[in-house]
Scaffold this active site. Structure first.
Site, PDB file in Angstrom:
ATOM      1  N   LEU A   1      14.634  38.479 -47.357  1.00 58.05           N
ATOM      2  CA  LEU A   1      15.190  37.858 -48.526  1.00 58.05           C
ATOM      3  C   LEU A   1      16.658  37.793 -48.253  1.00 58.05           C
ATOM      4  O   LEU A   1      17.508  38.542 -47.882  1.00 58.05           O
ATOM      5  CB  LEU A   1      15.122  39.079 -49.894  1.00 58.05           C
ATOM      6  CG  LEU A   1      16.298  39.111 -50.780  1.00 58.05           C
ATOM      7  CD1 LEU A   1      15.965  37.823 -51.679  1.00 58.05           C
ATOM      8  CD2 LEU A   1      16.190  40.292 -51.841  1.00 58.05           C
ATOM      9  N   SER A   2      17.239  36.663 -48.755  1.00 60.74           N
ATOM     10  CA  SER A   2      18.712  36.205 -48.784  1.00 60.74           C
ATOM     11  C   SER A   2      19.156  36.217 -47.219  1.00 60.74           C
ATOM     12  O   SER A   2      18.628  35.547 -46.523  1.00 60.74           O
ATOM     13  CB  SER A   2      19.491  37.272 -49.632  1.00 60.74           C
ATOM     14  OG  SER A   2      20.708  36.967 -49.701  1.00 60.74           O
TER      15      SER A   2
END
Length: 392
Positions: free
Chosen positions: A151-152
């Protein structure tokens, strides 16, 4: 949770890190997650922590999923929040969750834009590669089924791992991340997060082709992004798709479009009919990992950057990796192997001879500690979060 721009986002991270509630959440997650730390897995040039989970009773060659958390998160928190150990237990695959240290990045972001950390054989990517090798030496890991997702900042680092070690990974999945090679400084990273530079598909593909000696085949890729993301522009998802379509020699026009649980899903497949690139747009979702139900099961616990969206990205990613075909039934515990004579040094990493994924073989070694026997992840999550006052 959304912010007007990346600078607001980073300011928010500094404020959030000072809250005492963060420590309560972290402690509850560590109590709820079955991850076990392995301290010695190589010389660890990127100074990361190695945590892993292996469901007991796996007797065949085991798939491995590497999961990379986002900023302000740790491995246990992202495991509990996204539901990965629940999926590993249910479907019988190994889980490796590298963890960033505050010494490397004050907001616990993987350094996906630092040149010394995104070069094959160096820094953080070399540490993660050493962890994969340690797992492969300790368990009957199926070298043809090693995957990575995040994520991210962890999503951006996922593309780094796919670009620098495409011979290791069969596929990857990026949530709210960026293409490989688009930033080499903090200033460039912040700019690309908000306004991706215009690059052709071939220019983006060249960034990956220059990252390793690999000439193909390339890992498959699943891309996820919220349409209301104000931290990492969803234009990065389009650029990432273009980058990998170019690598696979596929057209930019999708071969199929459909809705999955009401969300737009685009698909590209290769000449053998295998889905090679796919993308999900989670309409009206801000920056984070989408959570929801799949096959009457709910995976994950909502929190900061872990967003109830009506679709379980973790389940669909595991399905994209081909890991959800059968339910894992515990049988017998696999005996440990002998301790390897030595661990890898920085010199070994730098001198590592390029080997295609299909030809790579596992070394012998002692496995790191296992998770708890018969571990009921959902029950422990509920008890820990209730005790911490985070669930009623």
């Amino acid at each position: 949770m959304s912010h007007r721009n990346p600078i607001d986002f980073l300011a928010h991270l500094r404020k959030f890190n000072s809250l005492s509630g963060l420590h309560a959440v972290s402690g509850a997650a560590e109590a709820a997650s079955p991850l076990i730390e392995t301290e010695h897995f190589g010389d660890n040039p990127g100074n990361l922590r190695m945590l892993s989970f292996i469901p007991e009773g796996l007797t065949k060659r085991i798939p491995l999923v590497v999961v990379l958390h986002g900023c302000t998160q740790n491995a246990a928190g992202y495991d509990v929040g996204a539901g990965w150990s629940t999926l590993a237990q249910r479907y019988g695959f190994a889980l490796l969750m590298p963890e960033q240290k505050r010494d490397n990045n004050p907001n616990l972001c993987f350094n996906w834009f630092v040149p010394d950390d995104i070069k094959r054989g160096h820094g953080e990517v070399a540490s993660i590669w050493q962890m994969v090798e340690r797992m492969s030496a300790a368990y009957h890991i199926d070298r043809a089924r090693i995957f990575v997702t995040g994520l991210s900042a962890g999503g951006a680092m996922t593309t780094v791992m796919l670009a620098t070690y495409p011979d290791v990974f069969a596929g990857g999945a990026v949530i709210a991340g960026l293409p490989y090679g688009v930033a080499g400084t903090v200033r460039q990273a912040l700019k690309e997060m908000r306004h991706p530079s215009p690059r052709s598909a071939h220019e983006l593909g060249d960034l990956v082709r220059k990252a390793s000696p690999h000439k193909g085949p390339w890992p498959k890729l699943s891309v996820w992004h919220g349409s209301a993301d104000r931290t990492v522009s969803s234009a990065n998802a389009d650029a990432l798709v273009k980058q990998w379509l170019d690598l696979h020699g596929l057209p930019e026009t999708p071969m199929a479009k459909r809705d999955v649980v009401g969300f737009p899903h685009r698909v590209w497949w290769n000449s053998s009919g295998e889905t090679t690139v796919e993308s999900y747009t989670i309409t009206d979702m801000a920056h984070g990992t989408p959570l929801g139900r799949a096959n009457d099961e709910h995976y994950g616990v909502a929190g900061a950057y872990l967003l109830e969206a009506g679709i379980s990205s973790s389940f669909h990613i595991a399905e994209f990796f081909g890991l959800t075909g059968s339910i894992h039934r515990q049988k017998s515990v696999m005996p440990p192997k002998a301790e390897p004579d030595s661990v890898m040094s920085a010199k070994d990493v730098r001198a590592e001879t390029f080997k295609p994924r299909a030809a790579a073989g596992a070394r012998s070694g002692q496995e790191p500690p296992r998770g708890r026997r018969g571990f009921d992840v959902n029950a422990v999550i509920t008890r820990a979060l209730t005790a911490a006052g985070l669930m009623k």
